[in-house]
Design a protein around this motif. Structure first.
Motif, PDB file in Angstrom:
ATOM      1  N   ASP A  20     -18.183 144.905  28.126  1.00  0.00           N
ATOM      2  CA  ASP A  20     -17.966 143.479  28.407  1.00  0.00           C
ATOM      3  C   ASP A  20     -18.149 142.642  27.141  1.00  0.00           C
ATOM      4  O   ASP A  20     -17.379 141.724  26.872  1.00  0.00           O
ATOM      5  CB  ASP A  20     -18.930 142.979  29.497  1.00  0.00           C
ATOM      6  CG  ASP A  20     -18.579 143.499  30.876  1.00  0.00           C
ATOM      7  OD1 ASP A  20     -17.449 144.024  31.058  1.00  0.00           O
ATOM      8  OD2 ASP A  20     -19.435 143.406  31.778  1.00  0.00           O
ATOM      9  N   THR A  24     -15.272 140.465  25.213  1.00  0.00           N
ATOM     10  CA  THR A  24     -15.461 139.043  24.919  1.00  0.00           C
ATOM     11  C   THR A  24     -15.259 138.756  23.436  1.00  0.00           C
ATOM     12  O   THR A  24     -14.553 137.818  23.054  1.00  0.00           O
ATOM     13  CB  THR A  24     -16.874 138.589  25.353  1.00  0.00           C
ATOM     14  OG1 THR A  24     -17.012 138.824  26.751  1.00  0.00           O
ATOM     15  CG2 THR A  24     -17.108 137.125  25.059  1.00  0.00           C
ATOM     16  N   ALA A  27     -11.622 139.384  22.284  1.00  0.00           N
ATOM     17  CA  ALA A  27     -10.745 138.318  22.784  1.00  0.00           C
ATOM     18  C   ALA A  27     -10.924 137.041  21.977  1.00  0.00           C
ATOM     19  O   ALA A  27      -9.964 136.322  21.702  1.00  0.00           O
ATOM     20  CB  ALA A  27     -11.030 138.046  24.262  1.00  0.00           C
ATOM     21  N   LYS A  28     -12.158 136.757  21.573  1.00  0.00           N
ATOM     22  CA  LYS A  28     -12.450 135.518  20.838  1.00  0.00           C
ATOM     23  C   LYS A  28     -12.051 135.611  19.373  1.00  0.00           C
ATOM     24  O   LYS A  28     -11.400 134.713  18.837  1.00  0.00           O
ATOM     25  CB  LYS A  28     -13.946 135.212  20.954  1.00  0.00           C
ATOM     26  CG  LYS A  28     -14.373 133.944  20.252  1.00  0.00           C
ATOM     27  CD  LYS A  28     -15.861 133.731  20.383  1.00  0.00           C
ATOM     28  CE  LYS A  28     -16.299 132.543  19.538  1.00  0.00           C
ATOM     29  NZ  LYS A  28     -17.753 132.481  19.398  1.00  0.00           N
ATOM     30  N   GLN A  99      -6.578 136.408  35.074  1.00  0.00           N
ATOM     31  CA  GLN A  99      -7.384 137.089  34.052  1.00  0.00           C
ATOM     32  C   GLN A  99      -6.962 136.646  32.650  1.00  0.00           C
ATOM     33  O   GLN A  99      -6.528 137.447  31.825  1.00  0.00           O
ATOM     34  CB  GLN A  99      -7.219 138.608  34.189  1.00  0.00           C
ATOM     35  CG  GLN A  99      -7.665 139.131  35.519  1.00  0.00           C
ATOM     36  CD  GLN A  99      -7.383 140.614  35.684  1.00  0.00           C
ATOM     37  OE1 GLN A  99      -6.512 141.163  35.020  1.00  0.00           O
ATOM     38  NE2 GLN A  99      -8.104 141.254  36.564  1.00  0.00           N
ATOM     39  N   ARG A 100      -7.122 135.381  32.387  1.00  0.00           N
ATOM     40  CA  ARG A 100      -6.674 134.840  31.105  1.00  0.00           C
ATOM     41  C   ARG A 100      -7.285 135.583  29.917  1.00  0.00           C
ATOM     42  O   ARG A 100      -6.602 135.890  28.951  1.00  0.00           O
ATOM     43  CB  ARG A 100      -7.003 133.352  31.026  1.00  0.00           C
ATOM     44  CG  ARG A 100      -6.504 132.717  29.745  1.00  0.00           C
ATOM     45  CD  ARG A 100      -6.827 131.239  29.675  1.00  0.00           C
ATOM     46  NE  ARG A 100      -6.340 130.696  28.431  1.00  0.00           N
ATOM     47  CZ  ARG A 100      -5.100 130.277  28.226  1.00  0.00           C
ATOM     48  NH1 ARG A 100      -4.226 130.324  29.210  1.00  0.00           N
ATOM     49  NH2 ARG A 100      -4.730 129.813  27.056  1.00  0.00           N
ATOM     50  N   GLY A 101      -8.572 135.885  29.993  1.00  0.00           N
ATOM     51  CA  GLY A 101      -9.231 136.574  28.889  1.00  0.00           C
ATOM     52  C   GLY A 101      -8.621 137.933  28.598  1.00  0.00           C
ATOM     53  O   GLY A 101      -8.457 138.319  27.442  1.00  0.00           O
ATOM     54  N   GLN A 104      -5.223 137.363  26.982  1.00  0.00           N
ATOM     55  CA  GLN A 104      -5.400 136.874  25.616  1.00  0.00           C
ATOM     56  C   GLN A 104      -5.857 138.001  24.683  1.00  0.00           C
ATOM     57  O   GLN A 104      -5.359 138.123  23.556  1.00  0.00           O
ATOM     58  CB  GLN A 104      -6.415 135.732  25.598  1.00  0.00           C
ATOM     59  CG  GLN A 104      -6.538 135.076  24.247  1.00  0.00           C
ATOM     60  CD  GLN A 104      -7.375 133.815  24.311  1.00  0.00           C
ATOM     61  OE1 GLN A 104      -7.594 133.243  25.368  1.00  0.00           O
ATOM     62  NE2 GLN A 104      -7.851 133.379  23.164  1.00  0.00           N
ATOM     63  N   LEU A 105      -6.780 138.837  25.158  1.00  0.00           N
ATOM     64  CA  LEU A 105      -7.229 139.960  24.346  1.00  0.00           C
ATOM     65  C   LEU A 105      -6.055 140.877  24.024  1.00  0.00           C
ATOM     66  O   LEU A 105      -5.849 141.253  22.864  1.00  0.00           O
ATOM     67  CB  LEU A 105      -8.310 140.752  25.077  1.00  0.00           C
ATOM     68  CG  LEU A 105      -8.719 142.071  24.414  1.00  0.00           C
ATOM     69  CD1 LEU A 105      -9.340 141.831  23.051  1.00  0.00           C
ATOM     70  CD2 LEU A 105      -9.661 142.851  25.306  1.00  0.00           C
TER      71      LEU A 105
END
Length: 196
Positions: A20, A24, A27-28, A99-101, A104-105
């Motif tokens: 997780d 995160t 993705a960022k 599931q935008r994240g 995006q990832l």
């Protein structure tokens, strides 16, 4: 025996926490700008602790994150052929909208991985080829049932469908008012004798 199961459960939970955190961070910041040390800090363990669970380091984490995403999509496609497979692609896009994240990832990493020296380059290359082949197969199955419009060639339809999917995702991530699932459905329907 209970102690062993408890240890296994804790190990599985820790792996999930690490995944997780990697998800995160990737993705960022993207894969290249992220470090195992940052992931370890997010989870509250040492870098050695992360490497205990993912011996291949950052590359092993990247692979696990990508495989986790793909496994969920492949479950929806399993056992489906022809029109049912194409309809399942629409449903995958519907799930992605929640599931935008994840989207995006994938978008960030697939862009980074265009570089042939990127650790995920081969993964994305093979994944796209595998998907293109599966979508081509589905259009071919529809063709055999006289379900495609005249002149539609399955491989070209498959590649164009993938391009439309990727394009709609990019527009959606940029904040455009796009319904990805309905956009994909409309596009696929443009090849079919009978709409999905």
């Amino acid at each position: 025996m209970t102690g062993t199961r408890g240890t296994y459960r804790k190990t599985a939970q820790r792996r999930e926490q690490i995944l997780d955190a990697a998800f995160t961070l990737f993705a960022k910041n993207g894969y290249t700008a992220s470090s195992v040390n940052e992931i370890a800090r997010m989870v509250g363990i040492s870098q050695t602790g992360v490497l205990h669970h993912f011996a291949g380091g950052k590359l092993a984490l990247l692979t696990a994150v990508l495989q986790q995403r793909d496994a969920l999509a492949e479950e929806k496609l399993q056992g489906k052929t022809g029109r049912d497979f194409l309809a399942a692609l629409v449903e995958i896009s519907r799930v992605q909208a929640q599931q935008r994240g994840v989207v995006q990832l994938y978008r960030n990493l697939s862009t980074e991985a265009v570089d042939s020296t990127h650790p995920a380059h081969q993964y994305f290359h093979e994944r796209l080829r595998r998907i293109a082949d599966a979508v081509t197969q589905s259009y071919s199955e529809v063709l055999l049932q006289d379900g495609l419009l005249p002149g539609v060639e399955p491989r070209a339809a498959a590649l164009n469908t993938l391009a439309m999917t990727e394009g709609l995702e990019a527009l959606w991530l940029q904040g455009m008012d796009v319904d990805m699932a309905e956009g994909i459905r409309d596009y696929i329907n443009g090849y079919l004798q009978r709409p999905l």
